[in-house]
Scaffold this active site. Structure first.
Site, short mmCIF file in Angstrom:
data_model
loop_
_atom_site.label_atom_id
_atom_site.label_comp_id
_atom_site.label_asym_id
_atom_site.label_seq_id
_atom_site.Cartn_x
_atom_site.Cartn_y
_atom_site.Cartn_z
N HIS A 63 0.87 -1.18 0.00
CA HIS A 63 0.00 0.00 0.00
C HIS A 63 0.90 1.23 0.00
CE1 HIS A 63 -3.62 -2.40 0.86
NE2 HIS A 63 -2.79 -3.17 1.54
N ASP A 153 -8.63 -5.26 -2.29
CA ASP A 153 -7.90 -5.47 -1.04
C ASP A 153 -8.14 -4.37 -0.02
OD1 ASP A 153 -5.90 -7.08 0.53
OD2 ASP A 153 -5.03 -5.08 0.61
N HIS A 180 -8.78 -10.66 -1.16
CA HIS A 180 -8.50 -10.52 0.28
C HIS A 180 -9.60 -11.34 0.96
CE1 HIS A 180 -8.41 -7.62 3.97
NE2 HIS A 180 -9.54 -8.28 4.10
N HIS A 233 -2.48 -12.90 1.50
CA HIS A 233 -2.26 -13.00 2.95
C HIS A 233 -3.06 -14.12 3.64
CE1 HIS A 233 -5.76 -10.37 3.24
NE2 HIS A 233 -5.11 -9.29 2.91
N ASP A 306 2.40 -7.07 2.37
CA ASP A 306 1.20 -6.30 2.76
C ASP A 306 1.62 -5.04 3.51
OD1 ASP A 306 -1.37 -5.45 3.11
OD2 ASP A 306 -1.99 -7.09 4.43
ZN LIG Z 1 -5.78 -7.34 2.54
#
Ligand SMILES: [Zn+2]
Length: 430
Positions: A63, A153, A180, A233, A306
């Site tokens: 991110h 996500d 996600h 994840h 992540d």
């Molecule tokens: Zn996520």
């Protein structure tokens, strides 16, 4: 513009190479790979003796917070963190402000990343408009604009019919959907893994089933659709088992796990330190060990950080009010190498597959993740003997919410080379 890298141990799982080789780089591309390439006057040389030379690492889940939350991170600070961690490429998620759900946002991210240079940034666009889970984005237009994958996500695509349609379009466009996996109706206001620890410390729990029902649902849909589904994840042993079975049945699916889920467990939340508040939550030791088995037997294909930067003010709240997420790009390689390779749970070849070869395959980056003359010279050079200590003062990221602060060990990134340019060198001062 030439560069000669001498005497490195070239580890490139895509070509099956693990031997001493020299690499000559010219005009940003790999010109030659051979056992002994002669030095020429005027061509700078990197002595990679005793070092591993790998295809440039790719963090397929980060991110960068730009546009909209540049106080947390920006494309500029994010790519500096990436190359410091050995990543030559990153795929950035769409939950920015505004959401990357249309071509103009995708193009602006690419333009900004080009301006910054340093590393390759591959935007992941949202699956649904505004990530609201209802209406699909203009996927074809976004692919033309440069999106390499689609993901809501931060959120799961909750409606089965919406993810079904997304997978069908993705198949036509030959792009991956990154899910996600979290059933929000189950996870609701949960804070930590539900079980003994959540009861003991009085924190609201998130059942493992919140993840597993979505993993199961997507795999059932995928069995028929046979698109490119990537589950990100993964955190529970049940998810690993579901994916393992799906693969046995030849259902196309790929997945990743994060360093924090691979190296930490739920017991850390007992001090109510918000740095351990992540989604999905840290799980039990049994889950953690099963994730490692998933890396070993090929069920899990990639390691992704992540990387989720927050400002100190945001993250330093009471556990219950702090946002979810940790940063990871600058610590991923060091902690995984020290705790999983040096302990012989993984080989260095498998680590390179997890960090470079497989993320390139999942994202469809045909020129990346392997080393061959003619391809871009994206290289990660590792000194497996050098000691490291994860310290806040070393971060290029704007954030410091890293759960590995203070960790020490052996093995560090020595050089990160992107398109033939030295994007990071261990000799560099901050
Ligand atoms: Zn996520």
């Amino acid at each position: 513009m030439k560069l000669l890298i001498k005497n490195g141990r070239l580890v490139d799982p895509a070509s099956g190479s693990d031997r001493l080789m020299d690499i000559l780089v010219e005009n940003g591309k790999i010109k030659e790979i051979a056992r002994a390439i002669k030095k020429t006057a005027g061509v700078p040389v990197i002595d990679a003796g005793e070092m591993v030379v790998a295809p440039g690492f790719i963090d397929m889940h980060v991110h960068l917070r730009e546009p909209g939350q540049e106080n947390k991170e920006s494309i500029a600070s994010g790519v500096r963190a990436a190359v410091h961690g050995g990543f030559t490429s990153v795929a950035c998620m769409a939950n920015t402000e505004p959401v990357n759900d249309n071509r103009s946002v995708t193009e602006s991210i690419i333009a900004r990343a080009r301006q910054v240079g340093l590393a390759n940034v591959f935007p992941v666009a949202a699956v649904t408009r505004g990530q609201l889970g209802e209406n699909l984005v203009e996927m074809a237009d976004l692919v033309e604009g440069g999106a390499v994958a689609f993901s809501d996500d931060g959120h799961c695509v909750m409606k089965a019919d919406v993810i079904r349609k997304a997978l069908e379009y993705a198949r036509m466009l030959d792009v991956p959907i990154i899910e996600h996996p979290e059933d929000h109706s189950i996870s609701a206001e949960g804070q930590v893994n539900e079980g003994f620890i959540s009861y003991k410390y009085g924190l609201r729990g998130i059942l493992k089933a919140a993840e597993e029902v979505i993993v199961a649902r997507d795999l059932i849909l995928q069995e028929r659709i046979r698109s490119r589904l990537h589950l990100t994840h993964i955190s529970t042993s049940g998810s690993v088992e579901l994916i393992r079975n799906a693969r046995r049945l030849k259902t196309p699916v790929s997945s990743d796990a994060t360093p924090h889920h691979l190296l930490l467990n739920e017991e850390l939340v007992q001090n109510y330190d918000p740095v351990y508040k992540v989604k999905p939550p840290l799980r039990t030791e049994a889950d953690r060990l099963e994730l490692i088995r998933g890396l070993q037997d090929g069920t899990i294909d990639c390691i992704a950080s992540d990387h989720a930067p927050h400002t100190r003010d945001d993250k330093d709240k009471e556990f219950e009010y702090a946002p979810f997420g940790v940063i990871g790009m600058e610590s991923s390689f060091a902690v995984i190498h020290d705790r999983l390779v040096r302990t012989r749970l993984l080989t260095i070849n498998r680590l390179v597959e997890l960090f470079a070869t497989n993320p390139a395959i999942v994202l469809g980056l045909k020129d990346r993740g392997r080393l061959k003359p003619g391809l871009p010279a994206d290289l990660t050079i590792l000194d497996l003997k050098r000691r490291f200590k994860i310290e806040e003062g070393d971060f290029r990221s704007k954030a410091n919410n890293c759960p590995f602060l203070g960790w020490e060990g052996q093995g560090a990134v020595a050089y990160t080379i992107v398109s033939g340019n030295m994007a990071y060198s261990y000799k560099e001062k901050i």
